[in-house]
Design an enzyme around this catalytic site. Sequence first.
Site, PDB file in Angstrom:
ATOM      1  N   SER A 249       0.816  -1.205   0.000  1.00  0.00           N
ATOM      2  CA  SER A 249       0.000   0.000   0.000  1.00  0.00           C
ATOM      3  C   SER A 249       0.845   1.248   0.000  1.00  0.00           C
ATOM      4  O   SER A 249       1.943   1.277   0.549  1.00  0.00           O
ATOM      5  CB  SER A 249      -0.940  -0.023   1.203  1.00  0.00           C
ATOM      6  OG  SER A 249      -0.621   1.004   2.102  1.00  0.00           O
ATOM      7  N   LYS A 250       0.306   2.261  -0.635  1.00  0.00           N
ATOM      8  CA  LYS A 250       1.079   3.488  -0.708  1.00  0.00           C
ATOM      9  C   LYS A 250       1.190   4.114   0.673  1.00  0.00           C
ATOM     10  O   LYS A 250       2.128   4.836   0.962  1.00  0.00           O
ATOM     11  CB  LYS A 250       0.490   4.453  -1.728  1.00  0.00           C
ATOM     12  CG  LYS A 250      -0.872   4.991  -1.425  1.00  0.00           C
ATOM     13  CD  LYS A 250      -1.270   6.004  -2.491  1.00  0.00           C
ATOM     14  CE  LYS A 250      -2.788   6.167  -2.518  1.00  0.00           C
ATOM     15  NZ  LYS A 250      -3.240   7.008  -3.609  1.00  0.00           N
TER      16      LYS A 250
END
Length: 477
Positions: A249-250
């Site tokens: 995930s960013k």
Amino acid sequence: MKKVRTRFAPSPTGYLHIGGLRTALYGFLYSKMNGGDFILRIEDTDTARYVDGSVQIIYDTMRDSGIMYDEGPDVGGDFGPYVQSERKSIYTEYAKKLVELGGAYYCFCTPERIETLKDDAGNMRYDKHCLKLSKEEVERRISAGEPYVIRQNVPESGVGSYNDLVYGEISVDYKDIEDGILIKSDGMPTYNFANVIDDHLMGITHVIRGIEYLSSTPKYNLMYDAFGWERPVYIHLPPIMKDAQHKLSKRNGDASYEDFVNKGYVKESIVNYIALLGWSPKGNVEKMSLNELIENFSLEGIGKSPAIFDETKMKWLSGEYIKAMTMEEFKKNAYEFLKQSKAYGKYDEDKLLSIAKGRVQIYSEIAEKIDFLEEFGVYDLALFENQKQKASVELAKQILPQIKEVLSTLTEWNNQNLFTAMVELSAKLEIKKQALLWIMRIAITGKESTAGGATEVADILGKEKTLERIDYSISLL
Ligand code: GLU
């Protein structure tokens, strides 16, 4: 059959991360394999999460990766506006309709009252307090300027079911769904409302998105049903994991498309690899161009289990793309990375790239493969010893002066001539050609393994430098 229309609906919250790009890619592939349209919609109603510049990143990334949309904010289309913040009046209109249809209601509860509904863990379940307000009272309080939200009116019992094309039959008890906010007090819609209105008005036939929406979909269906609209087909995608425990995930700082491009991955290989995150092609072939992906993509190939992001595999794929590239293409793509090498500016660029090409998987490895040209100095003489090639310090001592002799008389300095001259010399000396080339490589590089063969390296170094280095090596022996 209706024309297939899919959409990618990112929120502009920063870089386009791998999961987002995969959603975009699958939507793109599915629409294209069916001769349909692919739409880009910017979901920017959550102003708190908005990051300046990220809409541009979305446009650039999609263009750059080839996942191009037919309709969108910057290309137009018949179903715009394609930015949610520009659709506020549309949501208000439909929210009012939904209230009239009984699918939603105005709620005037104060933050203080909401606070009292929270349990020990801080979770809140709205108690339908405002559902019982009369129409008159609602109108009076709105006219008086009281702040309000609009909430969905979810049935207190019953089950919402639908068939997801990846996960199959999904059922959720309505008692587990809360009366969520559809329109916030600032008049902006929440995702929960806007996605339904937009997907319907934009004629979206297939909703392709992350698994996090799998269990909220029954509440969206309640709205489709209340409006009397046809529900879209749903395709939820498995999560992408960094490892068995952690999602990619960013928010965890995991790499975005742009990061990988900057790291030197071949762009096509990133898109190709992302396609394989959750989808398995029928045959064994994994290297596929965007057009081949369109030809081969199928919903049946999408799996339910989490996909593990394996950077080593993506790197391998990138290497396969580099191998398949022409020198021209490689040069064009690799040039910026060539500049990072110590050897840049000192030797013929084409020759540098040509010895690097077969040895790198990503462009950023170029520097480390050719820096050796500029790192010549004291080295361990034991490197001359190589039983397999039948080379030794003793042999080096004997033949280096003769190598020097032949090279210094060579008039046309190029790899072909160098190679021929060295092969002839080895025949004359009655030693193995590999032994001679081994000794020559050590003598001019001080390394036992380099990109490019001994004569290729000598060609790049040029006559003067090659002879200088051989002299130096003779002096060491
Ligand atoms: N804006 C949502 C997101 O970025 C899109 C979800 C959807 O595709 O419906 O997660």
